[in-house]
Design an enzyme around this catalytic site. Structure first.
Site, short mmCIF file in Angstrom:
data_model
loop_
_atom_site.label_atom_id
_atom_site.label_comp_id
_atom_site.label_asym_id
_atom_site.label_seq_id
_atom_site.Cartn_x
_atom_site.Cartn_y
_atom_site.Cartn_z
N THR A 1 0.92 -1.26 -0.03
CA THR A 1 0.14 0.03 0.22
C THR A 1 0.96 1.37 0.07
OG1 THR A 1 -0.12 0.01 2.37
CG2 THR A 1 -1.89 -1.09 1.24
N ASP B 1 1.44 -4.14 19.67
CA ASP B 1 1.24 -3.56 18.45
C ASP B 1 1.41 -2.14 18.45
OD1 ASP B 1 0.76 -3.29 15.70
OD2 ASP B 1 -1.26 -3.82 15.67
N LYS C 1 3.61 5.30 17.65
CA LYS C 1 2.19 5.25 18.33
C LYS C 1 2.22 5.42 19.83
CE LYS C 1 0.29 1.44 15.08
NZ LYS C 1 -0.16 -0.09 15.05
#
Length: 579
Positions: A200, A349, A377
């Site tokens: 992507t 994650d 994150k």
């Protein structure tokens, strides 16, 4: 997260869509049978070859926007100032172009000599007049029979060099198109989609090489960055983000900020002794976003994503190098130079996915040195020495952090940030005028639930548990400006919905950012004051770009919504200018 189909893991897959949304698969079957290039109008003879010199100097080019993040440094800073703090309130749509797909859009429009190139979900490419939106050609990639991907069928843009465009596809191919006609010049297989590989990201071209990483960290792939010849598609080198030996690392017990990760190192070492080290073949480590290129040292620098499986760490003892890391490699050979790991043995994650930015930074002694910054994150902006990868400083937390590094449990353990961030894949922007980095953050409280899950084989989702949004807790976003020389937050703007998409900064003293509710906004880069907004009708979850044509500055952004956070879908590229 909550979707129209109920509660699903935060990251969606084609398997989930197959079980819940037959229409999505019906659309895909149509795409598989689609033709290749449709020419709508004759393109004027304006395109000039995009030389290496043009790519090297793109950071100061006001006419074009030659790559997804604007330049090799990836600052997403536009050096033009026709649109500025004094007049941005008068910004109006110059044109709106609607694509053939009403689906998630994360494309960054690329503009060359007055021609705009955009991509859509499922790997369509359009060539448009960048002043009027007139369509010249439309390419539809003929998808393979098997595609497996995480987080939506997105495409984040093309790379351009010479007279060619380069596109990564969901069925894990790299293709070259003729920029004037959209005709296919060559295609090469990058990875096996039956094993979970997909594409992507927007590639990057340098010195007749096309560099591209891979998705697939949720499927037990072995991540990589590969280089291909621009003329033929011939493979030149491969750097594996998961080394064959040594992925156990140094058995680190703390994250980049010095906080305890609560690892049982003795248990992990016993697991490694019992298991052996062949799990490198399925350890994940996808590279989601475009590498930055340091031309002075011939180095490619990129962020590496999560290990596989995401939450069940017992099956992968050790630090799991080079997951959750910033990595530098030699541009000519793909050889390792250095790495810095943010979260060893990640079981939350909270991987590194946002593209790194190359800027000069203030070193430990106060002197300016070549640096690289990365948004995590975790909600921190990390500042590194570009020569060694050494971490110089990290920012104040941009979003709430609670119960940090609480281990996932079978029942579900609450920790903030949730698995989407912080800063997800969304590219930051940096202004050399303000010395501020601008990051789009999201706040989604989650619980982390672990489940013993052996490798399922093939292209099956392999999370080793689930991360679930807590319905009773508020979700929101925050656009944050960080002083990279001090790590202090200069200003922030809270939004109703979690932010995902990316940021643009300009010499006009502006910062542009969009929200899932359809609002596209301009802010004062120094103060964070909202100066303008426009309702685009669908989620603005893509990074904007800017360019100049016939003496007029334009700002372009996609409004197509987002699959990952289930924001309202659309199919429009909206281009703004002063009246």
């Amino acid at each position: 997260m909550k979707t129209p189909f109920g509660t699903l893991p935060v990251r969606l897959t084609m398997l989930a869509l197959m079980l819940t949304a037959p229409a999505a698969f019906a659309q895909q079957e149509v795409l598989n049978r689609a033709t290749t290039t449709t020419t709508t109008a004759q393109m004027p003879d304006v395109l000039q070859p995009v030389t290496q010199e043009r790519l090297d100097s793109s950071w100061r080019n006001t006419a074009d926007w030659l790559s997804a993040n604007g330049s090799y440094a990836q600052t997403r800073y536009y050096p033009g100032a026709q649109i500025n703090k004094g007049n941005v309130s008068r910004l109006k749509p110059a044109f709106i172009f609607q694509t053939a797909l009403n689906e998630s859009m994360e494309t960054a429009p690329v503009v060359v000599d007055g021609i705009m190139f955009i991509t859509t979900s499922f790997d369509h490419v359009y060539a448009l007049d960048a002043a009027t939106g007139r369509e010249f050609w439309h390419y539809t990639h003929k998808m393979g029979q098997i595609i497996t991907f995480c987080c939506g069928p997105n495409n984040r843009g093309v790379a351009v060099s010479g007279g060619r465009l380069f596109l990564g596809t969901l069925d894990s191919k790299l293709i070259a198109l003729d920029a004037k006609t959209g005709n296919l010049l060559w295609e090469t297989q990058i990875g096996d989609p039956d094993l979970g590989y997909s594409e992507t990201m927007a590639p990057v071209v340098v010195d007749d090489k096309v560099l591209i990483g891979t998705n697939g960290g949720e499927y037990g792939i072995r991540g990589f960055v590969k280089a291909f010849d621009v003329g033929t598609g011939k493979p030149l080198w491969t750097f594996y983000t998961i080394p064959e030996t040594g992925q156990e690392g140094v058995w680190a017990t703390k994250d980049a900020t010095g906080r305890d990760l609560h690892r049982d190192i003795d248990a992990e070492k016993k697991q490694l002794a019992d298991k052996g080290g062949d799990f490198y073949k399925t350890l994940g480590g996808g590279v989601w976003m475009t590498p930055a290129i340091d031309r002075a040292t011939n180095t490619a620098i990129f962020a590496v994503g999560n290990p596989s499986p995401d939450l069940y760490g017992a099956i992968r003892p050790g630090d799991n190098l080079y997951t959750d890391s910033l990595v530098a490699i030699d541009l000519n050979t793909g050889q390792y130079k250095w790495h810095y790991q943010y979260i060893p043995h990640d079981v939350w994650d909270l991987d590194a996915v946002s593209p790194p930015i190359l800027i000069d930074v203030r070193g430990p002694d106060g002197q300016m040195i070549p640096g690289v910054i990365e948004a995590g994150k975790t909600g921190h902006v990390y500042v590194h020495d570009r020569k060694t990868g050494h971490l110089i400083r990290f920012s104040e937390a941009m979003i709430p952090q609670e119960n940090m590094w609480t281990l996932p449990t079978p029942e579900g353990a609450r920790m903030l940030p949730g698995a989407n961030g912080g800063v997800e894949w969304s590219p930051m922007a940096f202004s050399p005028k303000t010395r501020l980095a601008y990051a789009a953050n999201l706040h989604q409280p989650m619980t982390y639930q672990v489940e013993e899950t052996p490798y399922p084989g093939g292209s099956k989702l392999w999370l080793g548990g689930a991360f679930k949004v807590i319905p009773s807790e508020a979700q929101w976003g925050k656009l944050v400006a960080v002083n990279v020389d001090t790590g202090k937050i200069a200003w922030s703007f809270k939004t109703d919905q979690p932010l995902i998409g990316g940021v643009l900064a300009t010499a006009g003293g502006l910062v542009f950012n969009g929200e899932g509710n359809g609002y596209f906004r301009a802010f004062d880069a120094a103060t964070g004051k909202k100066l303008w907004e426009f309702q685009c009708g669908a989620g603005v979850n893509a990074p904007a770009t800017s360019y100049m044509l016939n003496g007029k500055q334009y700002v372009a952004v996609a409004a197509g919504g987002n699959t990952q956070l289930d924001y309202k879908r659309g199919n429009a590229i909206i281009v703004f200018a002063l009246p």
